[in-house]
Enzyme design. Structure first.
Site, mmCIF file in Angstrom:
data_model
loop_
_atom_site.group_PDB
_atom_site.id
_atom_site.type_symbol
_atom_site.label_atom_id
_atom_site.label_comp_id
_atom_site.label_asym_id
_atom_site.label_seq_id
_atom_site.Cartn_x
_atom_site.Cartn_y
_atom_site.Cartn_z
ATOM 1 N N CYS A 53 -4.927 -3.650 2.542
ATOM 2 C CA CYS A 53 -4.630 -3.702 3.981
ATOM 3 C C CYS A 53 -5.835 -3.996 4.861
ATOM 4 C CB CYS A 53 -3.897 -2.424 4.404
ATOM 5 S SG CYS A 53 -2.918 -2.679 5.907
ATOM 6 N N GLU B 191 0.869 -1.184 0.000
ATOM 7 C CA GLU B 191 0.000 0.000 0.000
ATOM 8 C C GLU B 191 0.913 1.245 0.000
ATOM 9 O OE1 GLU B 191 -2.003 0.056 3.764
ATOM 10 O OE2 GLU B 191 -3.581 1.441 3.137
ATOM 11 N N LYS C 192 -9.817 1.644 -1.771
ATOM 12 C CA LYS C 192 -9.967 0.954 -0.475
ATOM 13 C C LYS C 192 -11.329 1.231 0.176
ATOM 14 C CE LYS C 192 -7.256 0.359 3.830
ATOM 15 N NZ LYS C 192 -6.025 0.798 4.518
#
Ligand code: ACM
Length: 280
Positions: free
Chosen positions: A142, A38, A109
């Site tokens: 993540c 990331e 995300k």
């Protein structure tokens, strides 16, 4: 197929330096798919919207996407990589997929972690899967892993392999991903970073490394250490992820009973379930 990750320690805001290093390491790599962390070229701990604005790029027109697309074309391999994205006045924590024909797409995300919420908008793309020459590739970023719905959505969309760019600071992900992979029968490649960022008083972030590739049986095929820079590659057959049967009577997708899960309509509110954030 040969898939891998590059775990390293990016220097905050030194985009050209980080990108150059990654490009030179990957130029010598022999693989089909590579996952990067990331925010791999910018670093993670933003302290203001101005910093985010300065380091974010449009996708696919920014220099990071252009560089990785060019490398993918030259080497003929796929890359999944995380970067801060600018779209007009909005900023997203995003990841791109590039391949032998260049840029393929972007995922934003869904579940923002901690102070990401101060600087980025929640992703609006939804989970996405790309059908490629080497298998169907899905992406999550993540903290998305913490929500079982993320990998379930990707698996139901047909993902064989989940590219998982990360900047993990909590300890839980490395020992949880085997279960996520097992319960969805997919491969996952978590590319984490190492090192520390202490750009905010009293908020030192230590990244936990331990990037890994996990199989649909929940086996860790390859794992990096907590501290060391590493480019690690594993060889596996993505077709293994297409078999969702455990035995002649149990298929983990056919046996699901969504009508019992209340996922599509609100569950009744039980008296013991408290809403709100810490302290409520
Ligand atoms: C995280 O989502 N970067 C912990």
């Amino acid at each position: 197929m040969k898939a891998g990750f590059y775990q390293f320690n990016p220097t905050f805001s030194k985009k050209d330096k980080n990108l150059k290093m990654v490009m030179s390491v990957l130029d010598g790599a022999d693989l089909d798919l590579l996952v990067l962390p990331e925010f791999f070229a910018t670093g993670y701990q933003f302290t203001s919207k101005d910093e985010v604005a300065e380091l974010s790029e449009e996708i696919p027109d920014g220099s990071t996407t252009e560089s990785l697309s060019k490398l993918s074309r030259k080497k003929g391999f796929y890359i999944v990589a995380g970067l801060p994205e600018r779209d007009g006045d909005n900023f997203f924590n995003s990841a791109i997929l590039t391949g032998p024909d260049g840029f393929m797409g972007v995922y934003r995300k869904t579940h923002l972690y901690f102070e990401e919420k101060l600087y980025f908008s929640p992703g609006d793309t939804g989970f996405k899967v790309w059908d490629t020459k080497i298998g169907r590739i899905g992406i999550m970023i993540c903290f998305d892993w913490f929500f079982p719905e993320s990998m379930r959505a990707l698996a139901l969309l047909g993902a064989d392999i989940i590219g998982h760019p990360s900047n993990l600071v909590l300890p839980y992900c490395p020992y949880s991903m085997p279960v996520r992979c097992l319960e969805n029968r997919v491969y996952a490649i978590t590319a984490n970073r190492i090192g520390e960022e202490s750009r905010k008083e009293g908020q030192s972030l230590k990244f936990i490394g331990q990037s890994q590739i996990v199989s649909p049986e929940g086996k860790i095929l390859i794992k990096a250490s907590e501290e060391d820079e590493d480019l690690l590659v594993a060889e596996f057959d993505p077709e293994m992820a297409r078999n969702k049967s455990l035995n002649s009577l149990n298929n983990i997708f056919d046996d699901r009973r969504p009508e019992m899960y209340f996922l599509n309509n609100n569950p009744p509110s039980p008296p013991f379930r408290k809403g709100g954030r810490g302290g409520d």
